[in-house]
Design an enzyme around this catalytic site. Structure first.
Site, PDB file in Angstrom:
ATOM      1  CB  SER A   1      -0.867  -0.001   1.268  1.00  5.83           C
ATOM      2  OG  SER A   1      -1.362   1.292   1.554  1.00  5.83           O
TER       3      SER A   1
ATOM      4  CE1 TYR B   1      -3.793   0.492   3.993  1.00  2.00           C
ATOM      5  CE2 TYR B   1      -5.152  -1.396   4.529  1.00  2.00           C
ATOM      6  CZ  TYR B   1      -4.520  -0.601   3.587  1.00  2.00           C
ATOM      7  OH  TYR B   1      -4.619  -0.918   2.241  1.00  2.00           O
TER       8      TYR B   1
HETATM    9  P1  NAP Z   1     -11.024  -5.207   0.253  1.00  2.04           P
HETATM   10  O1  NAP Z   1     -12.319  -4.760   0.736  1.00  2.04           O
HETATM   11  O2  NAP Z   1      -9.850  -4.836   1.072  1.00  2.04           O
HETATM   12  O3  NAP Z   1     -11.125  -6.805  -0.004  1.00  2.04           O
HETATM   13  C1  NAP Z   1     -10.338  -7.659   0.536  1.00  2.04           C
HETATM   14  C2  NAP Z   1     -11.034  -8.997   0.526  1.00  2.04           C
HETATM   15  O4  NAP Z   1     -10.441  -9.776   1.555  1.00  2.04           O
HETATM   16  C3  NAP Z   1     -12.538  -8.918   0.845  1.00  2.04           C
HETATM   17  O5  NAP Z   1     -13.261  -9.862   0.084  1.00  2.04           O
HETATM   18  C4  NAP Z   1     -12.546  -9.270   2.309  1.00  2.04           C
HETATM   19  O6  NAP Z   1     -13.754  -9.802   2.787  1.00  2.04           O
HETATM   20  C5  NAP Z   1     -11.475 -10.339   2.343  1.00  2.04           C
HETATM   21  N1  NAP Z   1     -11.046 -10.645   3.708  1.00  2.04           N
HETATM   22  C6  NAP Z   1     -10.997  -9.801   4.763  1.00  2.04           C
HETATM   23  N2  NAP Z   1     -10.593 -10.458   5.862  1.00  2.04           N
HETATM   24  C7  NAP Z   1     -10.379 -11.748   5.489  1.00  2.04           C
HETATM   25  C8  NAP Z   1      -9.966 -12.925   6.172  1.00  2.04           C
HETATM   26  N3  NAP Z   1      -9.674 -12.915   7.472  1.00  2.04           N
HETATM   27  N4  NAP Z   1      -9.878 -14.090   5.464  1.00  2.04           N
HETATM   28  C9  NAP Z   1     -10.193 -14.119   4.155  1.00  2.04           C
HETATM   29  N5  NAP Z   1     -10.589 -13.041   3.430  1.00  2.04           N
HETATM   30  C10 NAP Z   1     -10.673 -11.874   4.113  1.00  2.04           C
HETATM   31  O7  NAP Z   1     -10.787  -4.736  -1.207  1.00  2.04           O
HETATM   32  P2  NAP Z   1      -9.653  -4.142  -2.072  1.00  2.04           P
HETATM   33  O8  NAP Z   1      -9.773  -2.657  -2.039  1.00  2.04           O
HETATM   34  O9  NAP Z   1      -9.766  -4.918  -3.336  1.00  2.04           O
HETATM   35  O10 NAP Z   1      -8.235  -4.479  -1.355  1.00  2.04           O
HETATM   36  C11 NAP Z   1      -7.554  -5.665  -1.635  1.00  2.04           C
HETATM   37  C12 NAP Z   1      -6.166  -5.512  -1.053  1.00  2.04           C
HETATM   38  O11 NAP Z   1      -5.538  -4.361  -1.610  1.00  2.04           O
HETATM   39  C13 NAP Z   1      -6.163  -5.297   0.463  1.00  2.04           C
HETATM   40  O12 NAP Z   1      -5.041  -5.941   1.033  1.00  2.04           O
HETATM   41  C14 NAP Z   1      -5.990  -3.779   0.595  1.00  2.04           C
HETATM   42  O13 NAP Z   1      -5.380  -3.426   1.824  1.00  2.04           O
HETATM   43  C15 NAP Z   1      -5.078  -3.511  -0.555  1.00  2.04           C
HETATM   44  N6  NAP Z   1      -5.066  -2.147  -1.082  1.00  2.04           N
HETATM   45  C16 NAP Z   1      -6.219  -1.556  -1.475  1.00  2.04           C
HETATM   46  C17 NAP Z   1      -6.132  -0.263  -2.037  1.00  2.04           C
HETATM   47  C18 NAP Z   1      -7.348   0.480  -2.510  1.00  2.04           C
HETATM   48  O14 NAP Z   1      -7.218   1.691  -2.773  1.00  2.04           O
HETATM   49  N7  NAP Z   1      -8.497  -0.157  -2.648  1.00  2.04           N
HETATM   50  C19 NAP Z   1      -4.907   0.360  -2.184  1.00  2.04           C
HETATM   51  C20 NAP Z   1      -3.761  -0.291  -1.719  1.00  2.04           C
HETATM   52  C21 NAP Z   1      -3.860  -1.557  -1.183  1.00  2.04           C
HETATM   53  P3  NAP Z   1     -14.795  -8.732   3.379  1.00  2.04           P
HETATM   54  O15 NAP Z   1     -15.508  -8.170   2.183  1.00  2.04           O
HETATM   55  O16 NAP Z   1     -15.694  -9.527   4.295  1.00  2.04           O
HETATM   56  O17 NAP Z   1     -13.994  -7.689   4.133  1.00  2.04           O
HETATM   57  C1  GCO Z   2      -6.883   5.246   3.207  1.00  2.00           C
HETATM   58  C2  GCO Z   2      -7.012   4.300   2.052  1.00  2.00           C
HETATM   59  C3  GCO Z   2      -5.653   3.774   1.662  1.00  2.00           C
HETATM   60  C4  GCO Z   2      -5.813   2.829   0.503  1.00  2.00           C
HETATM   61  C5  GCO Z   2      -4.511   2.266   0.088  1.00  2.00           C
HETATM   62  C6  GCO Z   2      -3.571   3.309  -0.408  1.00  2.00           C
HETATM   63  O1  GCO Z   2      -7.789   5.246   4.058  1.00  2.00           O
HETATM   64  O2  GCO Z   2      -5.877   5.967   3.241  1.00  2.00           O
HETATM   65  O3  GCO Z   2      -7.878   3.241   2.347  1.00  2.00           O
HETATM   66  O4  GCO Z   2      -5.072   3.144   2.754  1.00  2.00           O
HETATM   67  O5  GCO Z   2      -6.625   1.767   0.839  1.00  2.00           O
HETATM   68  O6  GCO Z   2      -3.943   1.459   1.058  1.00  2.00           O
HETATM   69  O7  GCO Z   2      -2.467   2.651  -0.980  1.00  2.00           O
END
Ligand code: NAP
Ligand code: GCO
Length: 265
Positions: free
Chosen positions: A146, A159
């Site tokens: 992230s 986080y």
């Molecule tokens: P998300 O909402 O973070 O989805 C993650 C998935 O993991 C959801 O289906 C969630 O289920 C599931 N999950 C949560 N806890 C779990 C557990 N204990 N066992 C199995 N599955 C579990 O969606 P996303 O935005 O696509 O993020 C995916 C990854 O990218 C995450 O690691 C997040 O931190 C990272 N990320 C996201 C962003 C962004 O801007 N979106 C940016 C950087 C990094 P639930 O729906 O029940 O929670």
């Molecule tokens: C926040 C956002 C970010 C993104 C992502 C950025 O609240 O700042 O959720 O944390 O999810 O991780 O890379």
């Protein structure tokens, strides 16, 4: 041919938490590159939702219920995948949660829960697949890091601590198992339009853009939020033979945020 090195034909990929969002986009890219797709999510409802979505895309993914914070469940899942599908070649630690709470208002239990899913679980899942990767003579592990692996901001202490730790876990897996031909890298998405960031983008009562939406767009040289599609090519690269000498690296797919001081208001 160089493009052949980006193929995932014959490879089995397990993407955690991939019922939707970033995980599903990465799984879709892997399928298009030739991989067999396996995913899990935390409950049957999400797994069924994911299976329906994959089916609509023409992707014969296999889905399993597994809480990635539970080592017994993860160990049992890897055994089942190996029996039902085959030895896992690629692991993507994608499952994650975020709790946006001012640190002094966050309970220790809430902090621990985020660390458990975003840091302990990637350890548990990587530990479960590394032995079979060593036996097979190769493996790819991709940890979804992230911006918060590098930067902090208000309300995301747990986080950021988890994602910072995940960056170092990535480097340590590289250090400990690189000689076994296992490459462990991270992808650091910028701000991506998924349900997880929906609260940061929702329209204000007067119809104006969310202040955070305006802030992030001004902080991003690409002047837009990322999409899950922006992550597909980088993920295929890190999962393929094209990156066999890339190890311990966090590939930031952020539209340039980390390079930019931000547009003058
Ligand atoms: P998300 O909402 O973070 O989805 C993650 C998935 O993991 C959801 O289906 C969630 O289920 C599931 N999950 C949560 N806890 C779990 C557990 N204990 N066992 C199995 N599955 C579990 O969606 P996303 O935005 O696509 O993020 C995916 C990854 O990218 C995450 O690691 C997040 O931190 C990272 N990320 C996201 C962003 C962004 O801007 N979106 C940016 C950087 C990094 P639930 O729906 O029940 O929670
Ligand atoms: C926040 C956002 C970010 C993104 C992502 C950025 O609240 O700042 O959720 O944390 O999810 O991780 O890379």
């Amino acid at each position: 041919m160089i493009l052949d090195t980006f193929s995932l034909r014959g490879k089995i990929a397990w993407i955690t938490g991939a019922s939707y969002g970033i995980g599903m986009a990465i799984a879709t890219a892997f399928h298009e590159a030739g991989a067999t797709i396996v995913f899990n999510d935390i409950n049957q409802e999400l797994v069924d939702r994911g299976l329906n979505s994959y089916r609509e895309k023409g992707i014969p993914a296999k889905g399993y219920v597994c809480d990635v914070t539970s080592e017994p469940q993860v160990q049992a899942l890897v055994k089942r995948i190996t029996e039902e599908v085959g030895v896992i070649d690629i692991l993507v630690n994608n499952a994650g949660i975020i709790r946006r709470i001012p640190m002094t208002e966050m309970s220790a239990e809430e902090f621990r829960k985020v660390i458990d899913v975003d840091l302990n679980a990637p350890f548990i899942c990587a530990k479960a697949v590394i032995p079979q990767m060593i036996e097979k003579g190769h493996g790819k592990i991709i940890n979804i890091c992230s911006m918060m692996s590098e930067l902090g901001r208000e309300t995301v202490s747990a986080y950021a601590a988890a994602k910072g730790g995940l960056k170092m876990l990535t480097r340590n897996i590289c250090s400990e198992y690189g000689e076994k031909n296992i490459q462990c890298n991270g992808i650091g998405p910028g701000y991506i339009a998924t349900p997880q960031t929906a609260p940061l983008r929702e329209r204000q009562p007067d119809g104006s853009r969310h202040p955070f939406d305006q802030f992030i767009v001004a902080k991003t040289p690409a002047a837009r939020w990322g999409t899950t599609e922006d992550l597909m090519g980088p993920a295929v690269f890190l999962a393929s033979d094209a990156s066999n000498f890339v190890n311990g690296h966090i590939l930031y797919v952020d539209g340039g945020i980390l390079a930019y001081i931000g547009k003058q208001p």
